[in-house]
Design a protein around this motif. Structure first.
Motif, mmCIF file in Angstrom:
data_model
loop_
_atom_site.group_PDB
_atom_site.id
_atom_site.type_symbol
_atom_site.label_atom_id
_atom_site.label_comp_id
_atom_site.label_asym_id
_atom_site.label_seq_id
_atom_site.Cartn_x
_atom_site.Cartn_y
_atom_site.Cartn_z
ATOM 1 N N ARG A 82 1.156 -1.006 0.150
ATOM 2 C CA ARG A 82 0.430 -0.047 -0.295
ATOM 3 C C ARG A 82 1.044 1.655 0.140
ATOM 4 O O ARG A 82 1.721 0.660 0.240
ATOM 5 C CB ARG A 82 -0.746 -0.432 1.241
ATOM 6 C CG ARG A 82 -0.335 0.513 2.588
ATOM 7 C CD ARG A 82 -1.339 0.427 3.530
ATOM 8 N NE ARG A 82 -2.684 0.315 3.612
ATOM 9 C CZ ARG A 82 -3.664 0.190 4.850
ATOM 10 N NH1 ARG A 82 -3.153 -1.138 5.457
ATOM 11 N NH2 ARG A 82 -4.577 0.214 4.462
ATOM 12 N N TYR A 107 -12.157 -3.971 -2.088
ATOM 13 C CA TYR A 107 -10.630 -3.566 -2.987
ATOM 14 C C TYR A 107 -10.599 -2.902 -4.323
ATOM 15 O O TYR A 107 -11.729 -3.615 -4.936
ATOM 16 C CB TYR A 107 -9.730 -5.104 -2.585
ATOM 17 C CG TYR A 107 -10.464 -5.059 -0.655
ATOM 18 C CD1 TYR A 107 -8.758 -4.692 -0.208
ATOM 19 C CD2 TYR A 107 -11.072 -5.696 -0.229
ATOM 20 C CE1 TYR A 107 -8.780 -4.572 1.352
ATOM 21 C CE2 TYR A 107 -11.048 -5.909 1.365
ATOM 22 C CZ TYR A 107 -10.024 -5.247 2.137
ATOM 23 O OH TYR A 107 -10.042 -5.306 3.177
ATOM 24 N N GLN A 108 -9.435 -2.866 -5.148
ATOM 25 C CA GLN A 108 -8.918 -2.966 -6.345
ATOM 26 C C GLN A 108 -9.471 -3.542 -6.862
ATOM 27 O O GLN A 108 -10.453 -3.460 -7.884
ATOM 28 C CB GLN A 108 -7.885 -2.447 -6.398
ATOM 29 C CG GLN A 108 -7.222 -0.536 -5.930
ATOM 30 C CD GLN A 108 -5.810 -0.456 -7.417
ATOM 31 O OE1 GLN A 108 -5.758 -0.482 -8.149
ATOM 32 N NE2 GLN A 108 -4.540 -1.243 -6.057
ATOM 33 N N LYS A 111 -13.917 -4.432 -6.532
ATOM 34 C CA LYS A 111 -15.476 -3.646 -5.430
ATOM 35 C C LYS A 111 -16.544 -2.676 -6.552
ATOM 36 O O LYS A 111 -17.305 -2.525 -6.387
ATOM 37 C CB LYS A 111 -14.611 -2.267 -5.684
ATOM 38 C CG LYS A 111 -13.337 -1.621 -7.622
ATOM 39 C CD LYS A 111 -12.929 -0.777 -7.131
ATOM 40 C CE LYS A 111 -12.300 -0.585 -8.642
ATOM 41 N NZ LYS A 111 -11.726 0.887 -8.679
ATOM 42 N N TYR A 138 -11.482 -2.154 4.191
ATOM 43 C CA TYR A 138 -11.311 -1.063 3.449
ATOM 44 C C TYR A 138 -12.414 -0.236 2.297
ATOM 45 O O TYR A 138 -13.262 -1.396 2.383
ATOM 46 C CB TYR A 138 -9.873 -1.968 2.128
ATOM 47 C CG TYR A 138 -9.045 -0.760 2.406
ATOM 48 C CD1 TYR A 138 -8.636 0.246 2.847
ATOM 49 C CD2 TYR A 138 -9.199 -0.417 0.750
ATOM 50 C CE1 TYR A 138 -7.801 1.220 2.364
ATOM 51 C CE2 TYR A 138 -8.538 0.348 -0.043
ATOM 52 C CZ TYR A 138 -7.767 1.429 0.694
ATOM 53 O OH TYR A 138 -6.509 1.993 0.638
ATOM 54 N N THR A 140 -12.412 1.815 -1.105
ATOM 55 C CA THR A 140 -11.804 2.337 -2.555
ATOM 56 C C THR A 140 -12.889 3.986 -3.139
ATOM 57 O O THR A 140 -14.449 3.783 -2.641
ATOM 58 C CB THR A 140 -12.092 1.457 -3.357
ATOM 59 O OG1 THR A 140 -13.193 0.726 -4.252
ATOM 60 C CG2 THR A 140 -10.726 0.509 -2.282
ATOM 61 N N ASP A 141 -12.581 4.325 -3.882
ATOM 62 C CA ASP A 141 -12.871 4.595 -4.491
ATOM 63 C C ASP A 141 -13.737 6.145 -4.156
ATOM 64 O O ASP A 141 -14.847 6.753 -3.926
ATOM 65 C CB ASP A 141 -13.611 4.261 -5.982
ATOM 66 C CG ASP A 141 -12.834 3.994 -6.450
ATOM 67 O OD1 ASP A 141 -11.883 4.180 -6.990
ATOM 68 O OD2 ASP A 141 -13.580 3.285 -6.955
ATOM 69 N N GLY A 164 -8.589 6.109 -0.490
ATOM 70 C CA GLY A 164 -9.057 4.634 -0.057
ATOM 71 C C GLY A 164 -8.713 4.775 1.185
ATOM 72 O O GLY A 164 -8.221 5.659 1.865
ATOM 73 N N ASP A 202 -3.124 4.309 -2.517
ATOM 74 C CA ASP A 202 -3.606 3.223 -3.260
ATOM 75 C C ASP A 202 -3.449 2.170 -2.347
ATOM 76 O O ASP A 202 -2.379 2.092 -1.485
ATOM 77 C CB ASP A 202 -2.601 3.170 -4.431
ATOM 78 C CG ASP A 202 -3.368 2.653 -5.839
ATOM 79 O OD1 ASP A 202 -5.039 2.168 -5.823
ATOM 80 O OD2 ASP A 202 -3.105 3.148 -6.822
ATOM 81 N N GLN A 203 -3.582 0.792 -2.572
ATOM 82 C CA GLN A 203 -3.493 -0.660 -2.063
ATOM 83 C C GLN A 203 -3.811 -1.326 -2.730
ATOM 84 O O GLN A 203 -4.592 -2.116 -3.694
ATOM 85 C CB GLN A 203 -4.468 -0.780 -1.041
ATOM 86 C CG GLN A 203 -4.181 -1.970 -0.409
ATOM 87 C CD GLN A 203 -5.321 -2.595 0.993
ATOM 88 O OE1 GLN A 203 -6.156 -2.951 0.970
ATOM 89 N NE2 GLN A 203 -5.164 -2.101 3.016
ATOM 90 N N TYR A 220 -3.406 -4.362 -10.392
ATOM 91 C CA TYR A 220 -3.533 -3.631 -8.958
ATOM 92 C C TYR A 220 -2.439 -3.994 -8.153
ATOM 93 O O TYR A 220 -3.344 -4.107 -7.770
ATOM 94 C CB TYR A 220 -4.563 -4.836 -9.274
ATOM 95 C CG TYR A 220 -6.029 -5.268 -9.727
ATOM 96 C CD1 TYR A 220 -6.510 -3.662 -10.022
ATOM 97 C CD2 TYR A 220 -6.343 -5.632 -10.559
ATOM 98 C CE1 TYR A 220 -7.495 -3.546 -10.340
ATOM 99 C CE2 TYR A 220 -7.662 -5.697 -11.052
ATOM 100 C CZ TYR A 220 -8.299 -4.649 -11.695
ATOM 101 O OH TYR A 220 -9.750 -4.721 -12.279
#
Length: 237
Positions: A82, A107-108, A111, A138, A140-141, A164, A202-203, A220
């Motif tokens: 990350r 997650y990436q 999602k 977690y 995201t976006d 995130g 990012d992760q 990713y």
């Protein structure tokens, strides 16, 4: 040198206002001019594999602009899990509101089932109790996220681009089995008296598309290269 954490060493700390620059590691006295201060900190990672530079711009209204950069990476380093920042706030800031993907963890590369919207949760409800403790909860976006108390007071975090985040009543390390791969379970995860927040650029994705050992797809992964990101923390009164 002063230690920042167990695995990074603080090498410089510069405070800048409108008229001067001060090295805090050697300063005897600190003075401020104007309505804004600028704090720059540099950390050295073990074996000089990279340098982390943190910049904080704090104004008279309590707004904090944060920029984090990783630079001067050694060659042939593995991907990053990350790239982000971590901080702790008072346990009373346990009400979370975010505009991003939800309501469940995502997650990436996991999602698309979680749609972008305005969601609310307590910090405790963000936790997902995997039988083997690990990264969880977690989102995201995320366009913005707030952490407030029961009176609606707290902080708002937003960036120029999507971020995130995760937030727990535990340290990140509480979910890590460590180098010895301790055999831990959900009963080993204890609630602590703070809120631990991760704000990330990012992760890395979860991976495991064909088996548990499959790495995330190329898009990713987070390559070990010079990069930076920024975000703002705004007080909510």
């Amino acid at each position: 040198m002063e230690k920042a954490t167990e695995n990074q060493e603080l090498t410089s700390m510069l405070l800048k206002d409108e008229k001067s620059t001060l090295d805090l590691l050697s300063a005897d006295k600190i003075s401020f001019n104007g309505n804004t201060v600028h704090l720059k900190m540099t950390y050295k990672l073990p074996e000089d594999i990279a340098a982390i530079k943190m910049e904080y711009v704090i104004d008279a209204f309590g707004q904090i602009t944060i920029k984090s950069a990783i630079q001067n990476l050694k060659k042939a380093l593995p991907n990053l899990p990350r790239f982000g920042t971590n901080f702790i706030v008072n346990k009373d800031l346990n009400q979370v509101n975010w505009y991003g993907r939800g309501p469940l963890e995502n997650y990436q590369d996991r999602k698309t089932s979680q749609f972008v919207g305005n969601y609310k949760s307590s910090v405790s409800e963000l936790y997902f109790p995997y039988i083997r403790p690990q990264e969880n909860g977690y989102r995201t976006d995320v366009r913005w996220v707030t952490f407030t108390n029961n009176l609606g007071q707290g902080i708002k975090v937003l960036g120029p681009e999507n971020i995130g985040f995760s937030a727990h009543h535990q340290y990140n390390s509480d979910f890590d089995a460590g180098e010895t791969k301790q055999q831990r379970h959900t009963i080993d995860i204890k609630k602590r008296d703070f809120v631990n927040i991760n704000i990330d650029n990012d992760q890395m994705g979860v991976g495991g598309d064909t088996s548990w050992w499959t790495r995330p797809l190329e898009q990713y992964q987070i390559k070990a290269k010079n990069q930076s990101f920024s975000y703002i923390i705004i007080p909510i009164q």
